[in-house]
Scaffold this motif. Structure first.
Motif, PDB file in Angstrom:
ATOM      1  N   ILE A  50      30.577   2.828 -56.292  1.00 47.39           N
ATOM      2  CA  ILE A  50      29.881   3.764 -57.179  1.00 47.39           C
ATOM      3  C   ILE A  50      30.722   5.014 -57.417  1.00 47.39           C
ATOM      4  N   ILE A  51      31.397   5.500 -56.385  1.00 48.58           N
ATOM      5  CA  ILE A  51      32.263   6.671 -56.533  1.00 48.58           C
ATOM      6  C   ILE A  51      33.416   6.357 -57.472  1.00 48.58           C
ATOM      7  N   ILE A  52      34.018   5.179 -57.344  1.00 50.13           N
ATOM      8  CA  ILE A  52      35.108   4.773 -58.236  1.00 50.13           C
ATOM      9  C   ILE A  52      34.600   4.660 -59.672  1.00 50.13           C
ATOM     10  N   CYS A  53      33.406   4.125 -59.856  1.00 55.91           N
ATOM     11  CA  CYS A  53      32.826   4.009 -61.199  1.00 55.91           C
ATOM     12  C   CYS A  53      32.676   5.376 -61.848  1.00 55.91           C
ATOM     13  N   LEU A  68      37.100  -4.282 -55.795  1.00 57.02           N
ATOM     14  CA  LEU A  68      35.818  -4.090 -55.123  1.00 57.02           C
ATOM     15  C   LEU A  68      34.702  -4.896 -55.783  1.00 57.02           C
ATOM     16  N   ALA A  69      34.748  -5.026 -57.106  1.00 59.21           N
ATOM     17  CA  ALA A  69      33.740  -5.842 -57.787  1.00 59.21           C
ATOM     18  C   ALA A  69      33.847  -7.294 -57.341  1.00 59.21           C
ATOM     19  N   ALA A  70      35.075  -7.789 -57.184  1.00 58.00           N
ATOM     20  CA  ALA A  70      35.259  -9.167 -56.733  1.00 58.00           C
ATOM     21  C   ALA A  70      34.808  -9.336 -55.279  1.00 58.00           C
ATOM     22  N   ILE A  71      35.124  -8.371 -54.441  1.00 58.68           N
ATOM     23  CA  ILE A  71      34.749  -8.456 -53.025  1.00 58.68           C
ATOM     24  C   ILE A  71      33.230  -8.388 -52.867  1.00 58.68           C
ATOM     25  N   LEU A  72      32.600  -7.469 -53.610  1.00 64.36           N
ATOM     26  CA  LEU A  72      31.144  -7.334 -53.503  1.00 64.36           C
ATOM     27  C   LEU A  72      30.415  -8.545 -54.090  1.00 64.36           C
TER      28      LEU A  72
END
Length: 79
Positions: A13-16, A70-74
Motif C-alpha cells: 500500500i505504501i508503494i502504491c 509484491l503483487a505477484a508474491i501477495l
C-alpha cells in the motif's frame, strides 16, 4: 505467516501511494514548440538524467518493479 502477509500488504500500500505521488510530480513528455527550434539540445536537455526529473524517473522505475514483485508474491497462496 499471517503477520508476514500483513507486513507485505502494508508495504504494498505504501508503494502504491508513493507511485501515485511520483507520477503526479513528473512533467509531461510533450516537448511543445521547444523541440522544433532545437531547445531540447541545451545543457538542461542533455543532463536531464542528473536533474530532479531524472531522479523521479529512476525512483518510479524501482517502485514499479517492487510493485509488480509484491503483487505477484501477495497473489501466491502460500501465506
Amino acid at each position: 505467516m499471517e503477520i508476514l502477509r500483513t507486513i507485505l500488504l502494508i508495504i504494498f500500500i505504501i508503494i502504491c501511494l508513493a507511485l501515485v505521488i511520483l507520477v503526479l510530480m513528473q512533467e509531461g513528455k510533450s516537448a511543445g514548440l521547444g523541440a522544433i527550434s532545437g531547445a531540447a539540445e541545451t545543457y538542461w536537455g542533455k543532463n536531464k538524467g542528473r536533474s530532479m526529473e531524472g531522479t523521479l524517473v529512476k525512483v518510479t522505475k524501482y517502485l514499479a518493479v517492487g510493485f509488480i514483485l509484491l503483487a505477484a508474491i501477495l497473489n501466491l497462496n502460500v501465506f
